[in-house]
Design a protein around this motif. Structure first.
Motif, short mmCIF file in Angstrom:
data_model
loop_
_atom_site.label_atom_id
_atom_site.label_comp_id
_atom_site.label_asym_id
_atom_site.label_seq_id
_atom_site.Cartn_x
_atom_site.Cartn_y
_atom_site.Cartn_z
N GLY A 161 28.10 5.16 -7.21
CA GLY A 161 28.35 5.32 -5.79
C GLY A 161 28.83 4.04 -5.17
N PHE A 162 28.66 3.95 -3.84
CA PHE A 162 29.07 2.74 -3.14
C PHE A 162 28.15 2.48 -1.97
CE2 PHE A 162 31.34 6.04 -0.83
CZ PHE A 162 31.21 5.65 0.49
N VAL A 163 28.14 1.22 -1.54
CA VAL A 163 27.42 0.79 -0.36
C VAL A 163 28.44 0.12 0.55
CG1 VAL A 163 25.59 -0.69 0.55
CG2 VAL A 163 25.31 0.40 -1.68
N ASP A 164 28.47 0.53 1.80
CA ASP A 164 29.38 -0.03 2.79
C ASP A 164 28.54 -0.61 3.92
OD1 ASP A 164 31.75 -0.69 4.14
OD2 ASP A 164 31.80 1.25 5.17
N VAL A 165 28.68 -1.90 4.19
CA VAL A 165 27.90 -2.57 5.22
C VAL A 165 28.83 -3.07 6.31
CG1 VAL A 165 26.31 -4.47 5.71
CG2 VAL A 165 26.21 -3.31 3.50
N THR A 166 28.53 -2.68 7.56
CA THR A 166 29.27 -3.17 8.71
C THR A 166 28.29 -3.90 9.62
OG1 THR A 166 28.93 -1.20 10.08
CG2 THR A 166 30.83 -1.18 8.58
N ASP A 167 28.77 -4.34 10.78
CA ASP A 167 27.89 -5.03 11.74
C ASP A 167 26.76 -4.13 12.23
OD1 ASP A 167 29.42 -7.30 11.55
OD2 ASP A 167 30.60 -6.87 13.34
N LYS A 168 27.00 -2.83 12.28
CA LYS A 168 26.02 -1.91 12.86
C LYS A 168 25.46 -0.88 11.90
CE LYS A 168 27.99 -2.29 17.44
NZ LYS A 168 28.48 -1.60 18.61
N ASP A 169 26.07 -0.70 10.74
CA ASP A 169 25.68 0.39 9.85
C ASP A 169 25.61 -0.05 8.40
OD1 ASP A 169 25.68 2.58 11.78
OD2 ASP A 169 27.86 2.32 11.81
N VAL A 170 24.78 0.67 7.65
CA VAL A 170 24.75 0.57 6.19
C VAL A 170 24.91 1.99 5.68
CG1 VAL A 170 23.39 -0.01 4.16
CG2 VAL A 170 23.20 -1.42 6.22
N THR A 171 25.96 2.22 4.90
CA THR A 171 26.23 3.54 4.34
C THR A 171 26.08 3.47 2.83
OG1 THR A 171 27.81 4.01 6.11
CG2 THR A 171 27.94 5.38 4.13
N VAL A 172 25.25 4.35 2.29
CA VAL A 172 25.08 4.45 0.84
C VAL A 172 25.49 5.85 0.44
CG1 VAL A 172 23.46 4.35 -1.08
CG2 VAL A 172 23.14 2.83 0.90
N VAL A 222 15.33 1.02 2.76
CA VAL A 222 16.29 0.11 3.39
C VAL A 222 15.75 -0.42 4.71
CG1 VAL A 222 18.59 -0.06 4.42
CG2 VAL A 222 18.30 1.08 2.22
N LYS A 223 15.18 0.44 5.52
CA LYS A 223 14.60 -0.02 6.80
C LYS A 223 13.49 -1.03 6.55
CE LYS A 223 15.80 3.97 9.58
NZ LYS A 223 15.33 5.15 10.30
N GLY A 224 12.70 -0.81 5.51
CA GLY A 224 11.63 -1.76 5.18
C GLY A 224 12.18 -3.11 4.77
N LEU A 225 13.32 -3.13 4.10
CA LEU A 225 13.94 -4.39 3.69
C LEU A 225 14.57 -5.13 4.87
CD1 LEU A 225 15.76 -3.25 0.42
CD2 LEU A 225 13.75 -4.74 0.59
N LEU A 226 15.03 -4.38 5.86
CA LEU A 226 15.75 -5.01 6.98
C LEU A 226 14.84 -5.45 8.13
CD1 LEU A 226 18.86 -2.65 7.13
CD2 LEU A 226 18.69 -4.92 6.10
N THR A 227 13.57 -5.04 8.13
CA THR A 227 12.70 -5.43 9.23
C THR A 227 11.85 -6.61 8.87
OG1 THR A 227 11.02 -3.84 8.52
CG2 THR A 227 12.57 -3.14 10.21
#
Length: 58
Positions: A18-29, A53-58
């Motif tokens: 798959g892929f992961v796309d990270v922008t300033d406001k979103d993370v799409t997996v 993911v939320k646990g990693l980002l907080t």
């Protein structure tokens, strides 16, 4: 980022890609779980991944 690996469950393995796309406001997996999707419904996998993911980002 594109990713791929073999997930092993006991003696059986299945490719996951798959892929992961990270922008300033979103993370799409976006991932193809192969036959593991039959064991873990998409909604269940999505909820588990979102929690991690939320646990990693907080």
């Amino acid at each position: 980022m594109d990713f791929s690996f073999d997930a092993k469950v006991g003696i059986v393995s299945t490719p996951i890609k798959g892929f992961v796309d990270v922008t300033d406001k979103d993370v799409t997996v976006d991932a193809d779980l192969g036959w593991l999707e039959r064991l873990f419904p998409a909604k269940q996998a999505q909820a588990a991944l979102e929690g991690r993911v939320k646990g990693l980002l907080t």
